[in-house]
Write a protein that holds these residues in place. Structure first.
Motif, PDB file in Angstrom:
ATOM      1  N   TYR A 109      30.105  44.940  41.304  1.00 22.07           N
ATOM      2  CA  TYR A 109      30.843  45.143  40.053  1.00 22.07           C
ATOM      3  C   TYR A 109      32.221  45.762  40.313  1.00 22.07           C
ATOM      4  O   TYR A 109      33.190  45.445  39.610  1.00 22.07           O
ATOM      5  CB  TYR A 109      30.027  46.023  39.106  1.00 22.07           C
ATOM      6  CG  TYR A 109      28.821  45.308  38.532  1.00 22.07           C
ATOM      7  CD1 TYR A 109      28.971  44.203  37.703  1.00 22.07           C
ATOM      8  CD2 TYR A 109      27.529  45.725  38.830  1.00 22.07           C
ATOM      9  CE1 TYR A 109      27.870  43.532  37.169  1.00 22.07           C
ATOM     10  CE2 TYR A 109      26.430  45.075  38.308  1.00 22.07           C
ATOM     11  CZ  TYR A 109      26.604  43.977  37.480  1.00 22.07           C
ATOM     12  OH  TYR A 109      25.499  43.318  36.961  1.00 22.07           O
ATOM     13  N   MET A 110      32.312  46.627  41.300  1.00 25.15           N
ATOM     14  CA  MET A 110      33.616  47.206  41.653  1.00 25.15           C
ATOM     15  C   MET A 110      34.567  46.124  42.169  1.00 25.15           C
ATOM     16  O   MET A 110      35.758  46.118  41.833  1.00 25.15           O
ATOM     17  CB  MET A 110      33.430  48.294  42.713  1.00 25.15           C
ATOM     18  CG  MET A 110      32.749  49.550  42.213  1.00 25.15           C
ATOM     19  SD  MET A 110      32.292  50.692  43.547  1.00 25.15           S
ATOM     20  CE  MET A 110      33.920  51.061  44.212  1.00 25.15           C
ATOM     21  N   LEU A 111      34.049  45.206  42.966  1.00 28.19           N
ATOM     22  CA  LEU A 111      34.877  44.112  43.484  1.00 28.19           C
ATOM     23  C   LEU A 111      35.342  43.194  42.353  1.00 28.19           C
ATOM     24  O   LEU A 111      36.486  42.714  42.365  1.00 28.19           O
ATOM     25  CB  LEU A 111      34.090  43.309  44.520  1.00 28.19           C
ATOM     26  CG  LEU A 111      33.829  44.025  45.841  1.00 28.19           C
ATOM     27  CD1 LEU A 111      32.794  43.277  46.663  1.00 28.19           C
ATOM     28  CD2 LEU A 111      35.126  44.175  46.643  1.00 28.19           C
ATOM     29  N   PHE A 112      34.468  42.959  41.385  1.00 27.01           N
ATOM     30  CA  PHE A 112      34.867  42.114  40.246  1.00 27.01           C
ATOM     31  C   PHE A 112      36.001  42.762  39.459  1.00 27.01           C
ATOM     32  O   PHE A 112      36.960  42.092  39.062  1.00 27.01           O
ATOM     33  CB  PHE A 112      33.673  41.859  39.329  1.00 27.01           C
ATOM     34  CG  PHE A 112      34.038  41.098  38.081  1.00 27.01           C
ATOM     35  CD1 PHE A 112      34.406  39.763  38.155  1.00 27.01           C
ATOM     36  CD2 PHE A 112      34.026  41.718  36.848  1.00 27.01           C
ATOM     37  CE1 PHE A 112      34.762  39.057  37.005  1.00 27.01           C
ATOM     38  CE2 PHE A 112      34.380  41.025  35.695  1.00 27.01           C
ATOM     39  CZ  PHE A 112      34.745  39.686  35.779  1.00 27.01           C
ATOM     40  N   LEU A 113      35.895  44.068  39.241  1.00 28.92           N
ATOM     41  CA  LEU A 113      36.964  44.775  38.526  1.00 28.92           C
ATOM     42  C   LEU A 113      38.266  44.733  39.319  1.00 28.92           C
ATOM     43  O   LEU A 113      39.347  44.562  38.754  1.00 28.92           O
ATOM     44  CB  LEU A 113      36.542  46.221  38.267  1.00 28.92           C
ATOM     45  CG  LEU A 113      35.391  46.428  37.267  1.00 28.92           C
ATOM     46  CD1 LEU A 113      35.029  47.892  37.168  1.00 28.92           C
ATOM     47  CD2 LEU A 113      35.763  45.875  35.901  1.00 28.92           C
ATOM     48  N   ALA A 114      38.154  44.874  40.637  1.00 29.60           N
ATOM     49  CA  ALA A 114      39.351  44.810  41.482  1.00 29.60           C
ATOM     50  C   ALA A 114      39.984  43.424  41.422  1.00 29.60           C
ATOM     51  O   ALA A 114      41.216  43.285  41.435  1.00 29.60           O
ATOM     52  CB  ALA A 114      38.991  45.162  42.921  1.00 29.60           C
ATOM     53  N   ALA A 115      39.140  42.390  41.340  1.00 32.80           N
ATOM     54  CA  ALA A 115      39.638  41.014  41.312  1.00 32.80           C
ATOM     55  C   ALA A 115      40.392  40.698  40.029  1.00 32.80           C
ATOM     56  O   ALA A 115      41.151  39.721  39.977  1.00 32.80           O
ATOM     57  CB  ALA A 115      38.478  40.039  41.486  1.00 32.80           C
ATOM     58  N   ARG A 116      40.218  41.497  39.001  1.00 31.38           N
ATOM     59  CA  ARG A 116      40.897  41.258  37.726  1.00 31.38           C
ATOM     60  C   ARG A 116      42.267  41.934  37.652  1.00 31.38           C
ATOM     61  O   ARG A 116      42.981  41.758  36.668  1.00 31.38           O
ATOM     62  CB  ARG A 116      40.009  41.750  36.576  1.00 31.38           C
ATOM     63  CG  ARG A 116      38.716  40.950  36.442  1.00 31.38           C
ATOM     64  CD  ARG A 116      37.791  41.577  35.399  1.00 31.38           C
ATOM     65  NE  ARG A 116      38.372  41.539  34.069  1.00 31.38           N
ATOM     66  CZ  ARG A 116      38.261  40.525  33.216  1.00 31.38           C
ATOM     67  NH1 ARG A 116      37.601  39.432  33.582  1.00 31.38           N
ATOM     68  NH2 ARG A 116      38.792  40.582  32.021  1.00 31.38           N
ATOM     69  N   THR A 117      42.616  42.711  38.662  1.00 28.77           N
ATOM     70  CA  THR A 117      43.913  43.384  38.663  1.00 28.77           C
ATOM     71  C   THR A 117      45.016  42.403  39.047  1.00 28.77           C
ATOM     72  O   THR A 117      44.769  41.421  39.750  1.00 28.77           O
ATOM     73  CB  THR A 117      43.917  44.569  39.641  1.00 28.77           C
ATOM     74  OG1 THR A 117      43.713  44.080  40.977  1.00 28.77           O
ATOM     75  CG2 THR A 117      42.816  45.564  39.293  1.00 28.77           C
ATOM     76  N   ARG A 118      46.200  42.687  38.615  1.00 33.90           N
ATOM     77  CA  ARG A 118      47.344  41.809  38.901  1.00 33.90           C
ATOM     78  C   ARG A 118      47.607  41.731  40.411  1.00 33.90           C
ATOM     79  O   ARG A 118      47.984  40.681  40.935  1.00 33.90           O
ATOM     80  CB  ARG A 118      48.584  42.322  38.170  1.00 33.90           C
ATOM     81  CG  ARG A 118      49.817  41.448  38.376  1.00 33.90           C
ATOM     82  CD  ARG A 118      50.987  41.930  37.538  1.00 33.90           C
ATOM     83  NE  ARG A 118      52.159  41.102  37.754  1.00 33.90           N
ATOM     84  CZ  ARG A 118      52.369  39.927  37.171  1.00 33.90           C
ATOM     85  NH1 ARG A 118      51.455  39.451  36.330  1.00 33.90           N
ATOM     86  NH2 ARG A 118      53.457  39.223  37.410  1.00 33.90           N
ATOM     87  N   LEU A 119      47.418  42.855  41.094  1.00 35.20           N
ATOM     88  CA  LEU A 119      47.645  42.896  42.531  1.00 35.20           C
ATOM     89  C   LEU A 119      46.822  41.840  43.256  1.00 35.20           C
ATOM     90  O   LEU A 119      47.310  41.168  44.175  1.00 35.20           O
ATOM     91  CB  LEU A 119      47.295  44.292  43.073  1.00 35.20           C
ATOM     92  CG  LEU A 119      47.320  44.454  44.605  1.00 35.20           C
ATOM     93  CD1 LEU A 119      48.747  44.325  45.110  1.00 35.20           C
ATOM     94  CD2 LEU A 119      46.720  45.796  45.009  1.00 35.20           C
ATOM     95  N   VAL A 120      45.567  41.666  42.847  1.00 33.97           N
ATOM     96  CA  VAL A 120      44.667  40.717  43.509  1.00 33.97           C
ATOM     97  C   VAL A 120      44.851  39.303  42.966  1.00 33.97           C
ATOM     98  O   VAL A 120      44.886  38.332  43.727  1.00 33.97           O
ATOM     99  CB  VAL A 120      43.194  41.163  43.354  1.00 33.97           C
ATOM    100  CG1 VAL A 120      42.245  40.122  43.955  1.00 33.97           C
ATOM    101  CG2 VAL A 120      42.977  42.510  44.017  1.00 33.97           C
ATOM    102  N   MET A 121      44.995  39.180  41.661  1.00 32.84           N
ATOM    103  CA  MET A 121      45.076  37.853  41.036  1.00 32.84           C
ATOM    104  C   MET A 121      46.304  37.068  41.488  1.00 32.84           C
ATOM    105  O   MET A 121      46.292  35.836  41.459  1.00 32.84           O
ATOM    106  CB  MET A 121      45.068  38.001  39.515  1.00 32.84           C
ATOM    107  CG  MET A 121      43.739  38.493  38.954  1.00 32.84           C
ATOM    108  SD  MET A 121      43.723  38.573  37.146  1.00 32.84           S
ATOM    109  CE  MET A 121      43.784  36.831  36.724  1.00 32.84           C
ATOM    110  N   THR A 122      47.341  37.756  41.907  1.00 35.19           N
ATOM    111  CA  THR A 122      48.560  37.073  42.346  1.00 35.19           C
ATOM    112  C   THR A 122      48.554  36.783  43.846  1.00 35.19           C
ATOM    113  O   THR A 122      49.539  36.269  44.373  1.00 35.19           O
ATOM    114  CB  THR A 122      49.796  37.918  41.995  1.00 35.19           C
ATOM    115  OG1 THR A 122      49.647  39.230  42.557  1.00 35.19           O
ATOM    116  CG2 THR A 122      49.962  38.025  40.490  1.00 35.19           C
TER     117      THR A 122
END
Length: 280
Positions: A109-122
């Motif tokens: 769940y922590m990784l999923f939340l991280a994946a939703r950040t702009r830093l990761v999505m871009t």
């Protein structure tokens, strides 16, 4: 334009082969990380509760090629016998379930939340790496519940012994969490990453979906196939490998293809409306 029309598929080329090799390396590395977070969650919990002197002193297994790649000989090295004998049932439950609940489920769940950040999505490569690690966490959870949640040994059985319960009772209590993580991984997390990782290549799309289904339902889901965990686990593993794996691949490919076709149709309709408006 017909809603089912599709653009020509990109031809299979050397870049797809390199992508496949990179994907295989990525899943092996992610598997190792998820495996170690699982085992360290056990050992650090035991250390925090005063039942282990060194949380890094897990059993790393023999220096064989298989163990180096897949860590099959690695274990938490926690001695549960004196904890049980001392009547510390809750400590047994906390240590035994820490691997699945903290080292894998919470990390997922922590990784999923991280994946939703702009830093990761871009950053497509980072997004793909985070999803792959999350997939390994989901696979670990699935490999314990339901696959090994109805047996006489392993983590779920140890946790059940701490509460003087039958293993299947503990397995049923944890089943909703496992089912949610698997469903979420396939139908929420994966679609969020698929277009970016596949880069409009049907070859890469199918490869990613197949690898996802394989690691989840065959590699982790096949833990009980040998029969070492009893008949129920064996039947669950057979169902996971030979039914859920192909079904999940077919469902995900169809679902993504349908969504992509609908998007193309909506885009074509929007362009047609703009053309009609400009011609008035």
């Amino acid at each position: 334009m017909n809603a089912t029309s599709t653009a020509p598929a990109k031809p299979f080329d050397g870049k797809d082969i390199l992508f496949g090799i990179a994907a295989c390396i990525c899943v092996v590395v992610a598997h190792a990380i998820a495996y170690l977070t699982h085992e360290y969650a056990h050992s650090f919990t035991a250390w925090a509760l005063g039942w282990m002197a060194n949380p890094l002193a897990i059993d790393y297994g023999p220096p064989t090629l298989y163990n180096i790649i897949f860590l099959g000989g690695v274990s938490d090295n926690v001695n549960y016998a004196p904890i049980l004998a001392g009547g510390h049932g809750l400590a047994v439950v906390a240590i035994a379930l820490a691997g699945m609940l903290i080292g894998n489920a919470a990390l997922y769940y922590m990784l999923f939340l991280a994946a939703r950040t702009r830093l990761v999505m871009t950053r497509p490569a980072l997004l793909a790496g985070i999803f792959t690690l999350a997939l390994m966490c989901a696979g670990n959870v699935w490999g314990y519940v339901p696959i090994r949640g109805f047996t006489t040994h392993a983590d779920i059985a140890i946790a059940a012994s701490g509460l003087h319960l039958q293993t299947w009772v503990m397995g049923l209590c944890l089943l909703p969490l496992s089912l949610h993580i698997v469903w979420h991984c396939l139908f929420r997390f994966l679609p969020q990453c698929l277009d970016s990782a596949a880069a409009k290549s049907d070859v890469r799309l199918v490869l990613i979906i197949t690898l996802t289904g394989y690691w989840l339902f065959v590699f982790y889901g096949g833990e009980g196939t040998s029969g070492d965990y009893g008949l129920v686990s064996q039947l669950l593993s057979i169902t996971s490998k030979y039914f859920l794996f192909p079904l999940s691949v077919a469902a995900l490919v169809t679902r993504h293809h349908s969504a992509r076709s609908m998007n193309r149709w909506l885009n074509s309709q929007s362009k047609a409306d703009l053309t009609a408006t400009s011609n008035r």
